[in-house]
Design a protein around this motif. Structure first.
Motif, PDB file in Angstrom:
ATOM      1  N   UNK A 101       0.845  -1.177   0.000  1.00 30.47           N
ATOM      2  CA  UNK A 101       0.000   0.000   0.000  1.00 30.47           C
ATOM      3  C   UNK A 101       0.894   1.245   0.000  1.00 30.47           C
ATOM      4  N   UNK A 102       0.586   2.194  -0.870  1.00 27.30           N
ATOM      5  CA  UNK A 102       1.382   3.423  -0.944  1.00 27.30           C
ATOM      6  C   UNK A 102       0.760   4.496  -0.066  1.00 27.30           C
ATOM      7  N   UNK A 103       1.641   5.330   0.467  1.00 27.20           N
ATOM      8  CA  UNK A 103       1.189   6.440   1.301  1.00 27.20           C
ATOM      9  C   UNK A 103       0.766   7.587   0.398  1.00 27.20           C
ATOM     10  N   UNK A 104      -0.238   8.361   0.825  1.00 25.60           N
ATOM     11  CA  UNK A 104      -0.621   9.525   0.025  1.00 25.60           C
ATOM     12  C   UNK A 104       0.516  10.546  -0.008  1.00 25.60           C
ATOM     13  N   UNK A 105       0.584  11.272  -1.099  1.00 28.53           N
ATOM     14  CA  UNK A 105       1.627  12.294  -1.253  1.00 28.53           C
ATOM     15  C   UNK A 105       1.398  13.425  -0.253  1.00 28.53           C
ATOM     16  N   UNK A 106       2.484  14.038   0.213  1.00 29.06           N
ATOM     17  CA  UNK A 106       2.334  15.204   1.087  1.00 29.06           C
ATOM     18  C   UNK A 106       1.559  16.309   0.368  1.00 29.06           C
ATOM     19  N   UNK A 132       1.531  15.442   6.044  1.00 29.26           N
ATOM     20  CA  UNK A 132       1.832  14.060   5.692  1.00 29.26           C
ATOM     21  C   UNK A 132       0.838  13.190   6.444  1.00 29.26           C
ATOM     22  N   UNK A 133       0.119  12.367   5.704  1.00 33.35           N
ATOM     23  CA  UNK A 133      -0.911  11.510   6.316  1.00 33.35           C
ATOM     24  C   UNK A 133      -1.881  12.312   7.173  1.00 33.35           C
ATOM     25  N   UNK A 134      -2.224  13.518   6.720  1.00 34.95           N
ATOM     26  CA  UNK A 134      -3.203  14.346   7.407  1.00 34.95           C
ATOM     27  C   UNK A 134      -2.679  15.139   8.585  1.00 34.95           C
ATOM     28  N   UNK A 135      -1.411  14.976   8.932  1.00 35.83           N
ATOM     29  CA  UNK A 135      -0.837  15.716  10.053  1.00 35.83           C
ATOM     30  C   UNK A 135       0.177  16.733   9.557  1.00 35.83           C
ATOM     31  N   UNK A 136       0.208  17.896  10.226  1.00 41.07           N
ATOM     32  CA  UNK A 136       1.175  18.923   9.830  1.00 41.07           C
ATOM     33  C   UNK A 136       2.586  18.428  10.121  1.00 41.07           C
ATOM     34  N   UNK A 137       3.443  18.475   9.099  1.00 46.56           N
ATOM     35  CA  UNK A 137       4.823  18.022   9.234  1.00 46.56           C
ATOM     36  C   UNK A 137       5.801  19.188   9.199  1.00 46.56           C
TER      37      UNK A 137
END
Length: 110
Positions: free
Chosen positions: A1-6, A21-26
């Protein structure tokens, strides 16, 4: 499974662009507007996301948005200044950091 792009979002209420990234502010790059100039004064990426190229992507998208808005860039932030040295495509909308800008910024940030 691939992670969504930032993704990069412009948070106008907080005067910053944020990368998620993954819905959280990075990370974020913060600015204040001074007339037709967008003065970038701080960029950071959380340690958990360091070394992933997020700061470069964040600043690239932020500066592209500045161009689209018709504003100019003032790179007080050392990261943004370094980025601009490597990306001459923004030279036509970049203004130098002057003592007046630094004084104005200091008065705004405290």
């Amino acid at each position: 499974m691939t992670r969504p792009a930032p993704t990069v979002e412009h948070n106008t209420a907080k005067h910053r662009y944020e990368i998620h990234v993954d819905g959280e502010r990075a990370g974020l790059t913060a600015y204040l507007d001074h007339g037709d100039q967008r003065v970038f004064h701080h960029t950071e990426v959380d340690d958990a996301h360091a070394g992933q190229g997020l700061a470069a992507r964040l600043v690239q998208e932020a500066l592209t948005d500045v161009r689209a808005s018709g504003k100019r860039i003032v790179p007080v932030c050392p990261y943004v200044a370094k980025f601009l040295e490597r990306h001459e495509e923004f030279a036509d909308i970049t203004d130098p950091v002057t003592p007046d800008i630094l004084e104005w910024l200091d008065s705004r940030l405290g």
